[in-house]
Design an enzyme around this catalytic site. Structure first.
Site, PDB file in Angstrom:
ATOM      1  N   ASN A  49      26.070  59.473  54.431  1.00 10.87           N
ATOM      2  CA  ASN A  49      25.687  59.973  53.103  1.00 10.87           C
ATOM      3  C   ASN A  49      24.200  59.778  52.819  1.00 10.87           C
ATOM      4  OD1 ASN A  49      28.137  61.019  52.434  1.00 10.87           O
ATOM      5  ND2 ASN A  49      28.774  59.333  51.121  1.00 10.87           N
TER       6      ASN A  49
ATOM      7  N   GLU B 187      33.266  56.043  59.304  1.00 15.59           N
ATOM      8  CA  GLU B 187      32.382  54.881  59.232  1.00 15.59           C
ATOM      9  C   GLU B 187      33.222  53.622  58.961  1.00 15.59           C
ATOM     10  OE1 GLU B 187      28.196  56.694  57.554  1.00 15.59           O
ATOM     11  OE2 GLU B 187      29.787  56.352  56.103  1.00 15.59           O
TER      12      GLU B 187
ATOM     13  N   SER C   6      33.121  55.633  49.482  1.00 17.61           N
ATOM     14  CA  SER C   6      31.825  55.968  50.070  1.00 17.61           C
ATOM     15  C   SER C   6      30.712  55.254  49.321  1.00 17.61           C
ATOM     16  CB  SER C   6      31.603  57.478  50.004  1.00 17.61           C
ATOM     17  OG  SER C   6      31.734  57.917  48.674  1.00 17.61           O
TER      18      SER C   6
ATOM     19  N   HIS D 144      35.641  54.747  56.167  1.00 12.23           N
ATOM     20  CA  HIS D 144      35.194  55.892  55.371  1.00 12.23           C
ATOM     21  C   HIS D 144      35.313  57.200  56.152  1.00 12.23           C
ATOM     22  CE1 HIS D 144      31.656  58.186  53.415  1.00 12.23           C
ATOM     23  NE2 HIS D 144      32.765  58.431  52.763  1.00 12.23           N
TER      24      HIS D 144
HETATM   25  N1  CAA Z   1      40.910  70.979  54.859  1.00 14.04           N
HETATM   26  C1  CAA Z   1      41.472  70.882  56.089  1.00 14.04           C
HETATM   27  N2  CAA Z   1      41.119  71.671  57.124  1.00 14.04           N
HETATM   28  C2  CAA Z   1      40.146  72.573  56.894  1.00 14.04           C
HETATM   29  C3  CAA Z   1      39.519  72.722  55.638  1.00 14.04           C
HETATM   30  C4  CAA Z   1      39.933  71.866  54.586  1.00 14.04           C
HETATM   31  N3  CAA Z   1      39.385  71.913  53.375  1.00 14.04           N
HETATM   32  N4  CAA Z   1      38.590  73.710  55.732  1.00 14.04           N
HETATM   33  C5  CAA Z   1      38.651  74.166  56.998  1.00 14.04           C
HETATM   34  N5  CAA Z   1      39.585  73.477  57.696  1.00 14.04           N
HETATM   35  C6  CAA Z   1      39.930  73.641  59.089  1.00 14.04           C
HETATM   36  C7  CAA Z   1      40.454  75.023  59.380  1.00 14.04           C
HETATM   37  O1  CAA Z   1      41.849  75.094  59.208  1.00 14.04           O
HETATM   38  C8  CAA Z   1      40.072  75.191  60.834  1.00 14.04           C
HETATM   39  O2  CAA Z   1      41.015  74.519  61.642  1.00 14.04           O
HETATM   40  P1  CAA Z   1      41.297  75.019  63.147  1.00 14.04           P
HETATM   41  O3  CAA Z   1      40.039  74.792  63.930  1.00 14.04           O
HETATM   42  O4  CAA Z   1      42.417  74.146  63.610  1.00 14.04           O
HETATM   43  O5  CAA Z   1      41.642  76.458  63.055  1.00 14.04           O
HETATM   44  C9  CAA Z   1      38.739  74.416  60.952  1.00 14.04           C
HETATM   45  O6  CAA Z   1      38.715  73.512  59.845  1.00 14.04           O
HETATM   46  C10 CAA Z   1      37.561  75.336  60.877  1.00 14.04           C
HETATM   47  O7  CAA Z   1      37.683  76.066  59.650  1.00 14.04           O
HETATM   48  P2  CAA Z   1      37.163  77.538  59.438  1.00 14.04           P
HETATM   49  O8  CAA Z   1      37.210  78.277  60.734  1.00 14.04           O
HETATM   50  O9  CAA Z   1      37.872  78.126  58.265  1.00 14.04           O
HETATM   51  O10 CAA Z   1      35.709  77.360  58.890  1.00 14.04           O
HETATM   52  P3  CAA Z   1      34.455  76.675  59.556  1.00 14.04           P
HETATM   53  O11 CAA Z   1      34.399  76.852  61.034  1.00 14.04           O
HETATM   54  O12 CAA Z   1      33.342  77.130  58.709  1.00 14.04           O
HETATM   55  O13 CAA Z   1      34.695  75.096  59.300  1.00 14.04           O
HETATM   56  C11 CAA Z   1      34.334  73.164  58.053  1.00 14.04           C
HETATM   57  C12 CAA Z   1      34.863  74.571  58.026  1.00 14.04           C
HETATM   58  C13 CAA Z   1      35.172  72.291  58.987  1.00 14.04           C
HETATM   59  C14 CAA Z   1      34.433  72.615  56.638  1.00 14.04           C
HETATM   60  C15 CAA Z   1      32.853  73.192  58.600  1.00 14.04           C
HETATM   61  O14 CAA Z   1      32.114  74.144  57.880  1.00 14.04           O
HETATM   62  C16 CAA Z   1      32.142  71.885  58.510  1.00 14.04           C
HETATM   63  O15 CAA Z   1      32.262  71.037  59.379  1.00 14.04           O
HETATM   64  N6  CAA Z   1      31.323  71.703  57.437  1.00 14.04           N
HETATM   65  C17 CAA Z   1      30.588  70.457  57.198  1.00 14.04           C
HETATM   66  C18 CAA Z   1      31.473  69.476  56.488  1.00 14.04           C
HETATM   67  C19 CAA Z   1      30.782  68.166  56.246  1.00 14.04           C
HETATM   68  O16 CAA Z   1      29.626  67.958  56.496  1.00 14.04           O
HETATM   69  N7  CAA Z   1      31.540  67.215  55.713  1.00 14.04           N
HETATM   70  C20 CAA Z   1      31.034  65.921  55.321  1.00 14.04           C
HETATM   71  C21 CAA Z   1      30.874  65.913  53.845  1.00 14.04           C
HETATM   72  S1  CAA Z   1      30.197  64.403  53.258  1.00 14.04           S
HETATM   73  C22 CAA Z   1      31.533  63.457  52.919  1.00 14.04           C
HETATM   74  O17 CAA Z   1      32.651  63.832  53.028  1.00 14.04           O
HETATM   75  C23 CAA Z   1      31.176  62.070  52.556  1.00 14.04           C
HETATM   76  C24 CAA Z   1      31.532  61.629  51.220  1.00 14.04           C
HETATM   77  O18 CAA Z   1      31.580  60.413  51.037  1.00 14.04           O
HETATM   78  C25 CAA Z   1      31.697  62.558  50.092  1.00 14.04           C
END
Ligand code: CAA
Length: 295
Positions: free
Chosen positions: A201, A162, A129, A150
């Site tokens: 990001n 990305e 990233s 990414h």
């Molecule tokens: N790993 C894999 N799957 C996961 C998980 C994890 N850590 N956490 C949750 N899930 C899955 C669950 O199993 C569930 O799957 P199903 O729909 O098949 O049942 C689904 O995601 C939804 O989970 P929950 O119902 O438990 O919880 P939620 O609805 O709150 O979703 C989330 C959790 C998907 C993390 C959601 O909150 C979300 O989209 N958050 C934002 C995440 C985000 O912005 N990510 C980008 C980060 S920046 C980055 O990554 C860039 C970098 O370079 C660092």
């Protein structure tokens, strides 16, 4: 016909993921679920064992929730293999994605090895990233077949990928990778120029820093700022919850890497983030960040 066009004609069947951490292992599972044969390579046997266990647990949960059938989950898991031998794994790969430690010298060594062992048609991508792929392309003899691909955390869930080209990335490589990303069920976003933080990001950083400024000025609590982001803006998580998910250390590392490129002091890690990092409060992974987590 360029080597990358050769890859297009062969179809990408065999994928190698370098690095068995949270990102690498889930990226591997995404490809396996889409029908690819995937090897996960890591220097640490323990990392491979943990990755295998976590992916098996994720698939068990998916089956229990009725998201997939037991046989489909088992078939996908059986398409995964695990190894510490990079050379052997690379020699059969059509597409490689590197998700190792975010340190340039480590990545350059990996790319030099991949270039040596992978077939000429193979495309070499990095999930970095922070490091534009030109920095690793230059240690290979196939810079036109190198780009950033990414994924976002958690990679099994987040749709966006990305695809970042560097000045020498060929159009054939871009076309193959964009199509591959679509085939694995993700949404590719093409970024035409290397820029620190790429797009997502950079957007996340603006929100995060403003959230920290509001908290620091005593305007609102972490909980209320997160609630506003979720209920007013429709974000799935608030900025503090997201920092904890991504990791305070990773947030600092991204900011430091961005600063290294731009030398703009505004890009340095926010002082509040630095303090948390130094205190070892890294978010979900350490059990404590902005929030406390049961481990
Ligand atoms: N790993 C894999 N799957 C996961 C998980 C994890 N850590 N956490 C949750 N899930 C899955 C669950 O199993 C569930 O799957 P199903 O729909 O098949 O049942 C689904 O995601 C939804 O989970 P929950 O119902 O438990 O919880 P939620 O609805 O709150 O979703 C989330 C959790 C998907 C993390 C959601 O909150 C979300 O989209 N958050 C934002 C995440 C985000 O912005 N990510 C980008 C980060 S920046 C980055 O990554 C860039 C970098 O370079 C660092």
């Amino acid at each position: 016909m360029s080597a990358a066009e050769g890859a297009n004609q062969r179809e990408i069947e065999r994928v190698l993921v370098v690095g068995a951490g949270a990102m690498g292992s889930q990226i591997a599972m995404v490809f396996a679920l889409a029908g690819h044969h995937v090897t996960i390579q890591d220097i640490a046997e323990s990392g491979l064992t943990t990755a295998r266990k976590q992916l098996e647990e994720r698939m068990d949960t998916a089956v229990a929730k009725g998201r997939t059938s037991a046989s489909a989950a088992q078939e996908a898991l059986s398409r995964l293999s695990f190894t510490t031998d990079l050379g052997n794994a690379a020699s059969a790969a059509d597409f490689v994605i590197e998700a190792a430690t975010e340190r340039l010298e480590i990545k350059q060594q990996i790319f030099a090895d991949l270039d040596r062992f992978a077939p000429p048609h193979a495309i070499l991508a990095t999930n970095s990233s922070t490091l534009g792929s030109s920095k690793v392309a230059k240690v290979t003899h196939r810079p036109e077949q190198v780009c950033n691909v990414h994924f976002f955390n958690p990679a099994l869930v987040m749709k966006c990928v990305e695809v970042v080209r560097h000045p020498q990335t060929s159009q054939a490589t871009v076309d193959i990778v964009m199509e591959l990303v679509r085939k694995i069920g993700k949404q590719p976003v093409l970024i035409n120029k290397e820029i620190p933080g790429f797009v997502a990001n950079r957007l996340m950083g603006v929100l995060r820093d403003e959230a920290l400024n509001l908290l620091g000025a005593g305007i609102a609590s972490t909980e209320d700022i997160d609630t506003a982001a979720k209920t007013a803006l429709g974000h799935p998580m608030g900025p503090f919850e997201l920092m904890d998910l991504v990791g305070i250390d990773i947030n600092c590392m991204i900011a430091e890497a961005t600063y290294a490129e731009t030398t703009d002091p505004a890009d340095l890690p926010h002082p509040m983030l630095r303090e948390m990092h130094q205190a070892g409060n890294l978010g979900r992974k350490s059990g404590k960040g902005w929030y406390t987590y049961e481990r």
